[in-house]
Scaffold this motif. Structure first.
Motif, mmCIF file in Angstrom:
data_model
loop_
_atom_site.group_PDB
_atom_site.id
_atom_site.type_symbol
_atom_site.label_atom_id
_atom_site.label_comp_id
_atom_site.label_asym_id
_atom_site.label_seq_id
_atom_site.Cartn_x
_atom_site.Cartn_y
_atom_site.Cartn_z
ATOM 1 N N SER A 33 0.823 -1.210 0.000
ATOM 2 C CA SER A 33 0.000 0.000 0.000
ATOM 3 C C SER A 33 0.854 1.255 0.000
ATOM 4 N N ALA A 34 2.145 1.132 0.335
ATOM 5 C CA ALA A 34 3.024 2.293 0.358
ATOM 6 C C ALA A 34 3.621 2.574 -1.018
ATOM 7 N N ASN A 46 -0.299 8.110 -5.899
ATOM 8 C CA ASN A 46 0.338 8.076 -4.593
ATOM 9 C C ASN A 46 -0.718 7.696 -3.554
ATOM 10 N N VAL A 48 -0.613 7.756 -0.310
ATOM 11 C CA VAL A 48 -0.547 8.425 0.989
ATOM 12 C C VAL A 48 -0.877 9.904 0.829
ATOM 13 N N THR A 50 -0.449 13.832 0.660
ATOM 14 C CA THR A 50 0.709 14.587 0.195
ATOM 15 C C THR A 50 0.602 16.048 0.606
ATOM 16 N N GLN A 190 7.689 9.873 0.286
ATOM 17 C CA GLN A 190 6.411 9.412 -0.255
ATOM 18 C C GLN A 190 5.357 10.513 -0.306
ATOM 19 N N ASN A 191 5.404 11.446 0.649
ATOM 20 C CA ASN A 191 4.366 12.484 0.698
ATOM 21 C C ASN A 191 4.723 13.714 -0.122
#
Length: 204
Positions: A33-34, A46, A48, A50, A190-191
């Motif tokens: 999920s990441a 993405n 997650v 942001t 990731q964000n």
């Protein structure tokens, strides 16, 4: 054959034409999920929250939510906007899977760092080219990817030293681009990146 023709003009009356861009993109699903994932309407997503947001649209649909139609010979403008200062990468893929990189490019206004809450249009006033619709026919998708830090696209596209146009893209097909982009965004927080898509259709 590419979906969109870029007409290049010099300061003189001499004109050149170069077949380029069009699009239908998809992406590959991540195993976690990441990892970047996909949906039918988006490309690389993405999963997650942001800190930056980006949008893309074409001139016949400022909402970016519909699928406007164009006919061969029509001209099209593509717009993008970010909510924070970001590096913006704009792609197009035609129905045959031909991938093209619109931004960055080596023309005037081709730098891909965009200031917060500014809208950038392609082509912009003063650019020495126009985007002209060409066959084949079908529904196309434009992808914008925004990142707070620069992304390394060396595995996707290259600019020749003596090339004063758009980049040569080294990946083919929808899945090939999606896989390459999932690798490109892997090193950055990731964000700090996000994507958006817009559709348009070429009809007879």
């Amino acid at each position: 054959m590419h979906q969109l023709k870029i007409i290049l003009g010099e300061q003189s009356s001499h004109m050149k034409s170069l077949m380029l861009i069009g699009g239908l993109l998809s992406a590959v699903a991540g195993t976690s999920s990441a990892l970047p994932r996909i949906s039918t309407q988006s490309i690389i997503v993405n999963p997650v929250p942001t800190t930056v947001n980006v949008s893309v649209w074409v001139d016949r649909d400022t909402s970016g939510a519909r699928t406007p139609t164009y006919r061969p010979g029509d001209r099209i403008k593509i717009y993008t906007r970010v909510t924070q200062d970001a590096y913006v990468y704009l792609f197009n893929v035609d129905p045959s899977g031909q991938v093209d990189l619109i931004l960055p490019n080596k023309f005037q206004g081709g730098a891909n760092f965009i200031k917060a809450n500014n809208t950038k249009v392609f082509p912009a006033a003063g650019d020495p080219f126009v985007f002209e619709i060409a066959a084949p026919y079908g529904t196309n998708k434009v992808l914008v990817l925004a990142s707070l830090t620069p992304l390394d696209l060396d595995q996707i596209a290259t600019f020749k030293r003596d090339q004063n146009t758009f980049a040569d893209v080294n990946v083919q097909g929808q899945q090939g681009l999606a896989q390459a982009l999932s690798i490109v965004v892997n090193p950055v927080p990731q964000n700090s990146w996000i994507s958006d898509t817009a559709l348009y259709a070429v009809v007879r």
